[in-house]
Write an enzyme that holds these catalytic residues in place. Structure first.
Site, PDB file in Angstrom:
ATOM      1  N   LYS A 198       0.833  -1.210   0.000  1.00 29.47           N
ATOM      2  CA  LYS A 198       0.000   0.000   0.000  1.00 29.47           C
ATOM      3  C   LYS A 198       0.867   1.260   0.000  1.00 29.47           C
ATOM      4  O   LYS A 198       0.638   2.216  -0.751  1.00 29.47           O
ATOM      5  CB  LYS A 198      -0.924  -0.031   1.218  1.00 29.47           C
ATOM      6  CG  LYS A 198      -1.535   1.288   1.605  1.00 29.47           C
ATOM      7  CD  LYS A 198      -2.556   1.762   0.592  1.00 29.47           C
ATOM      8  CE  LYS A 198      -2.848   3.225   0.813  1.00 29.47           C
ATOM      9  NZ  LYS A 198      -4.195   3.598   0.627  1.00 29.47           N
ATOM     10  N   CYS A 252      -3.297  10.963   1.660  1.00 28.29           N
ATOM     11  CA  CYS A 252      -2.580   9.718   1.384  1.00 28.29           C
ATOM     12  C   CYS A 252      -1.182   9.978   0.847  1.00 28.29           C
ATOM     13  O   CYS A 252      -0.194   9.658   1.500  1.00 28.29           O
ATOM     14  CB  CYS A 252      -3.361   8.906   0.374  1.00 28.29           C
ATOM     15  SG  CYS A 252      -5.104   8.902   0.744  1.00 28.29           S
TER      16      CYS A 252
END
Ligand code: SAJ
Length: 409
Positions: A198, A252
């Site tokens: 991720k 993010c």
């Protein structure tokens, strides 16, 4: 299945609704009572493409609550920001969620962590809290969310998913659950690899944007149009350079690479890319100063507060950094973003936003900004800086504007 989803934000709420729509009984748990009340009254706390329709369909299988009950499955979807003033992950919300699960979990129940975390967090922090010094057996997996704001629901259904289980049985059970709404492929691996994957994805994007930004600075120095250059370079079958801009925002890409850096002394390009992208707001202010250098007591208008086009999300947005830096240089700053709510000083109309202004600085690439008719604007000094290269510059030029575009020397 009775599923409790902890955290009803941009990821937790859509996930809850997709699981409820797939026939599960879902309880969305949040510490924020306002969100819980709103949802139980049938209202949504934020907008996202398709979420209103999904909410209508899934409503009967979904309730919101501020208390966690024993469930078959617990999904943790809480935020993992940076610790204030430090480039380290703040794992308090994850820790608290794990503690509350530990107080209700029973044998053979499943816990899934969706929040983005530094590699090793499942093994070293979450699983030990769940074990709580007892020998109880439960299933655990990390299944990082990978959906992009603006297309969250579509991507949650159609993107591939990674599942990192603490053992094969955990991965298998989690895969079964996600298969109830995921149409993409589901890959299984270890928890630490899933955590790493991720972070690699978002870091890859951050580095690519940093490269585009560095190219834009070089192009400005050398008198080249970086936008044209990137377009031509991208004709190469194995080249795909992203776009330069005023900096990287969002919850993010601007943060996740630092979760890698905090865990390893080997990260160099990761940290450098962060520095380059973080330097872009200052570069934009430099462009502004150059543009308005002859104006006394200048005022500028920032168009766009959202961190990227066509969303209402302002987390880590470069617009606020540009505002703060410019104000520190003695420039008055007005702001305008019709998509964004609840920001003090956000001008009500474009007309108010540009009144008595000496330079418009386009920061966010909202589609609706492309429709602005420069002829209709009552502005004090006709200057425009386009940091996204999205406007039709010839009509602005025809309207008498001096224009500077980021990345064009
Ligand atoms: N940006 C540029 N140039 C570009 C693309 C983006 O300057 O060419 C800027 C945007 O304006 C924005 C920032 O980068 O400020 C990030 O935007 P984004 O659209 O690239 O990504 P996010 O943060 O909205 O969503 C990302 C996605 N990650 C990847 O594409 C690898 C999404 O899939 C993740 O789920 C999400 O982060 C997350 O939650 O981690």
């Amino acid at each position: 299945m009775k599923i409790s989803v902890l955290g009803l934000g941009y990821i937790g709420l859509p996930t809850s609704l997709l699981l409820a729509d797939a026939g599960n009984t879902v309880i969305g748990v949040d510490i924020n009572n306002k969100i819980v009340d709103l949802l139980n009254k049938g209202q949504l706390p934020f907008d996202e493409t398709g979420i209103i329709d999904l909410f209508q369909k899934a409503k009967n299988n979904f309730t919101a609550s501020d208390t966690l009950e024993t469930s078959d499955v617990y999904i943790i979807a809480v935020p993992t920001p940076l610790e204030k003033g430090m480039k380290l992950a703040d794992l308090n919300a994850v820790r608290n969620a794990a503690r509350s699960i530990a107080s209700v979990i029973k044998e053979k129940q499943l816990v899934i962590l969706e929040s983005t975390v530094p590699p090793g967090t499942s093994e070293n922090l979450v699983v030990p809290i769940l074990r709580n010094n007892m020998k109880r057996s439960f299933y655990y997996a990390h299944c990082p969310e990978r959906a992009i704001p603006g297309k969250t629901l579509h991507e949650m259904v159609f993107n591939d998913r990674i599942i990192g289980g603490i053992d094969e049985e955990s991965a298998k059970k989690t895969k079964q659950l996600y298969s109830s709404f995921v149409k993409g492929n589901i890959y299984t691996t270890s928890t630490k690899t899933a955590e790493f994957v991720k972070l690699m994805e978002n870091t890859f994007r951050d580095i690519n944007i940093a490269l585009a930004n560095e190219f834009s600075l070089i192009a400005e120095e050398l008198g080249i149009d970086v936008w044209e250059a990137i377009e031509i370079a991208n004709k190469h079958p194995r080249v795909d350079i992203l776009k330069p801009g005023p900096g990287v925002g969002g919850h993010c890409i601007a943060i996740d690479p630092l979760f890698l850096a905090e865990k390893s002394s080997k990260s160099r390009i990761v940290t450098l890319a962060r520095e380059i992208n973080d330097s872009m707001p200052r570069h934009v202010v430099k462009m502004v100063k150059e543009m308005i250098k002859d104006i006394e007591n200048p005022t500028i208008t920032i168009l766009g507060l959202a961190y990227k086009g066509d969303v209402d999300d302002t987390r880590e947005s470069p617009a606020f950094k540009i505002k703060r830096i410019a104000e520190g240089e003695g420039i008055n700053v007005k702001i305008y973003d019709p998509l964004v709510k609840d920001i003090p000083d956000n001008s009500k109309t474009l007309k108010d936003a540009v009144c008595n202004t000496d330079c418009i600085v386009l920061v966010t690439d909202h589609e609706l900004f492309k429709d602005i008719n420069p002829m209709s604007l009552q502005i004090r000094t006709k200057n425009l800086i386009d940091t996204r290269n999205i406007l039709n510059h010839s009509i602005w030029r025809d309207a008498g504007y001096r224009i500077k575009i980021l990345g064009i020397g």
